[in-house]
Design a protein around this motif. Structure first.
Motif, mmCIF file in Angstrom:
data_model
loop_
_atom_site.group_PDB
_atom_site.id
_atom_site.type_symbol
_atom_site.label_atom_id
_atom_site.label_comp_id
_atom_site.label_asym_id
_atom_site.label_seq_id
_atom_site.Cartn_x
_atom_site.Cartn_y
_atom_site.Cartn_z
ATOM 1 N N TYR A 58 0.841 -1.210 0.000
ATOM 2 C CA TYR A 58 0.000 0.000 0.000
ATOM 3 C C TYR A 58 0.867 1.249 0.000
ATOM 4 C CZ TYR A 58 -1.959 3.755 2.983
ATOM 5 O OH TYR A 58 -2.279 4.956 3.546
ATOM 6 N N LEU A 59 1.854 1.303 0.894
ATOM 7 C CA LEU A 59 2.722 2.471 0.941
ATOM 8 C C LEU A 59 3.596 2.570 -0.301
ATOM 9 C CD1 LEU A 59 4.079 3.039 4.566
ATOM 10 C CD2 LEU A 59 2.237 4.196 3.359
ATOM 11 N N ALA A 60 4.115 1.431 -0.756
ATOM 12 C CA ALA A 60 4.968 1.439 -1.950
ATOM 13 C C ALA A 60 4.219 1.974 -3.165
ATOM 14 C CB ALA A 60 5.495 0.032 -2.223
ATOM 15 N N SER A 61 2.920 1.683 -3.235
ATOM 16 C CA SER A 61 2.124 2.140 -4.379
ATOM 17 C C SER A 61 1.901 3.654 -4.349
ATOM 18 C CB SER A 61 0.776 1.417 -4.404
ATOM 19 O OG SER A 61 -0.083 1.876 -3.369
ATOM 20 N N ARG A 62 2.087 4.277 -3.203
ATOM 21 C CA ARG A 62 1.890 5.724 -3.073
ATOM 22 C C ARG A 62 3.191 6.495 -3.290
ATOM 23 N NH1 ARG A 62 -3.045 6.628 -0.557
ATOM 24 N NH2 ARG A 62 -2.478 8.780 -0.038
ATOM 25 N N ASP A 63 4.309 5.804 -3.290
ATOM 26 C CA ASP A 63 5.620 6.439 -3.332
ATOM 27 C C ASP A 63 5.812 7.323 -4.576
ATOM 28 O OD1 ASP A 63 8.456 6.859 -2.710
ATOM 29 O OD2 ASP A 63 8.850 5.423 -4.305
ATOM 30 N N GLN A 64 5.870 6.725 -5.758
ATOM 31 C CA GLN A 64 6.150 7.485 -6.968
ATOM 32 C C GLN A 64 5.052 8.491 -7.332
ATOM 33 O OE1 GLN A 64 9.014 7.776 -8.645
ATOM 34 N NE2 GLN A 64 9.831 6.534 -6.979
ATOM 35 N N PRO A 65 3.764 8.141 -7.200
ATOM 36 C CA PRO A 65 2.733 9.146 -7.496
ATOM 37 C C PRO A 65 2.857 10.405 -6.638
ATOM 38 C CG PRO A 65 1.758 6.960 -7.458
ATOM 39 C CD PRO A 65 3.162 6.811 -6.949
ATOM 40 N N ASN A 66 3.162 10.233 -5.356
ATOM 41 C CA ASN A 66 3.315 11.399 -4.479
ATOM 42 C C ASN A 66 4.525 12.243 -4.868
ATOM 43 O OD1 ASN A 66 1.112 10.416 -3.106
ATOM 44 N ND2 ASN A 66 2.070 10.467 -1.094
ATOM 45 N N LEU A 67 5.653 11.576 -5.140
ATOM 46 C CA LEU A 67 6.855 12.304 -5.534
ATOM 47 C C LEU A 67 6.634 13.029 -6.859
ATOM 48 C CD1 LEU A 67 9.590 9.651 -4.637
ATOM 49 C CD2 LEU A 67 9.084 11.767 -3.398
ATOM 50 N N ALA A 68 5.944 12.371 -7.785
ATOM 51 C CA ALA A 68 5.668 12.994 -9.083
ATOM 52 C C ALA A 68 4.783 14.224 -8.925
ATOM 53 C CB ALA A 68 5.002 11.983 -10.016
ATOM 54 N N LEU A 69 3.851 14.174 -7.987
ATOM 55 C CA LEU A 69 2.960 15.312 -7.769
ATOM 56 C C LEU A 69 3.727 16.500 -7.197
ATOM 57 C CD1 LEU A 69 0.049 16.293 -7.944
ATOM 58 C CD2 LEU A 69 -0.325 15.394 -5.632
ATOM 59 N N PHE A 70 4.640 16.246 -6.260
ATOM 60 C CA PHE A 70 5.457 17.331 -5.712
ATOM 61 C C PHE A 70 6.299 17.976 -6.809
ATOM 62 C CE2 PHE A 70 5.346 14.948 -1.453
ATOM 63 C CZ PHE A 70 4.306 15.732 -0.981
ATOM 64 N N ARG A 71 6.888 17.138 -7.670
ATOM 65 C CA ARG A 71 7.699 17.660 -8.780
ATOM 66 C C ARG A 71 6.847 18.496 -9.726
ATOM 67 N NH1 ARG A 71 9.679 12.124 -8.980
ATOM 68 N NH2 ARG A 71 11.684 11.970 -7.891
ATOM 69 N N LYS A 72 5.634 18.032 -9.998
ATOM 70 C CA LYS A 72 4.737 18.751 -10.898
ATOM 71 C C LYS A 72 4.409 20.134 -10.345
ATOM 72 C CE LYS A 72 0.165 18.209 -13.096
ATOM 73 N NZ LYS A 72 -0.575 19.309 -12.431
ATOM 74 N N TRP A 73 4.052 20.175 -9.066
ATOM 75 C CA TRP A 73 3.737 21.465 -8.438
ATOM 76 C C TRP A 73 4.939 22.392 -8.495
ATOM 77 C CZ3 TRP A 73 1.243 19.020 -3.456
ATOM 78 C CH2 TRP A 73 -0.067 18.596 -3.772
ATOM 79 N N PHE A 74 6.113 21.855 -8.260
ATOM 80 C CA PHE A 74 7.346 22.634 -8.278
ATOM 81 C C PHE A 74 7.642 23.147 -9.690
ATOM 82 C CE2 PHE A 74 11.929 23.123 -8.677
ATOM 83 C CZ PHE A 74 12.285 23.782 -7.511
#
Length: 201
Positions: A58-74
């Protein structure tokens, strides 16, 4: 043309994401996840040996999507590094105003597993936080800020502090305040010349 239905494993992970994130890992049973996925518990255990394995996935599945979202906002934010750093917090505050937002799934899971430091999900959470910090260090280094390692750590502390405070007060304005602090910290780092390495003798 019909869209192919998700695999059983993906259905289980989707159900786990919704229930674990929404209600907490201890409050949700394997039976509840199997029911939400529309599968038998036997099928769930075919793909995941235990509830602990499912929590880790469950946590592993959230890893890359969350990081990608932070990068997108940045990346999408206009302005200098300070503006872009603050934009992460501004967007996060907007997300926090959604009624289904429950904070950082990694921090909440770590809190529930505080008495189990060896749990595999704890490593997933720690790795996720380190990836975020390493990415910040990279962009700050490219921006020639003073001490990008320390600067990245300051932003991480502001971020996780904001996550925790909002869970207590249920007020996303705390995230916005953290964003203004992040902006000031980065601005100060931009005004300070980067540390130069001592010349070889």
């Amino acid at each position: 043309m019909s869209t192919p239905s998700p695999s059983a494993k993906n259905r289980i992970l989707d159900a786990a994401n919704r229930l674990f994130y929404g209600e907490g890992i201890r409050a949700v049973s394997v039976d509840a996840i199997a029911t939400r996925a529309g599968l038998t518990k036997k099928t769930l255990y075919y793909h995941f040996k235990s509830k602990d394995d499912l929590i880790e996935a469950y946590l592993a599945s959230r890893d890359q999507p969350n990081l990608a979202l932070f990068r997108k906002w940045f990346d999408e934010a206009e302005g200098d590094l300070a503006d872009k750093a603050e934009a992460i917090f501004v967007n996060l505050a907007q997300s926090a105003r959604h009624p289904k937002w429950k904070g950082c799934g990694f921090l909440r899971t770590a809190a529930e597993l505080a008495n189990m430091p060896g749990h595999p999900a704890m490593k997933v959470g720690a790795d996720h936080k380190k990836k975020f910090e390493a990415w910040l260090c990279e962009v700050f280094g490219e921006g020639r800020t003073a001490d990008p390692d320390e600067l990245a750590r300051h932003i991480v502390l502001l971020m996780d502090g904001a996550f925790s405070t909002v869970l207590v007060h249920h007020d996303p304005a705390y995230i916005e305040s953290a964003g203004r602090a992040a902006r000031e910290v980065v601005t100060n780092a931009l005004c300070t010349p980067p540390k130069s390495k001592a010349p070889l003798r």
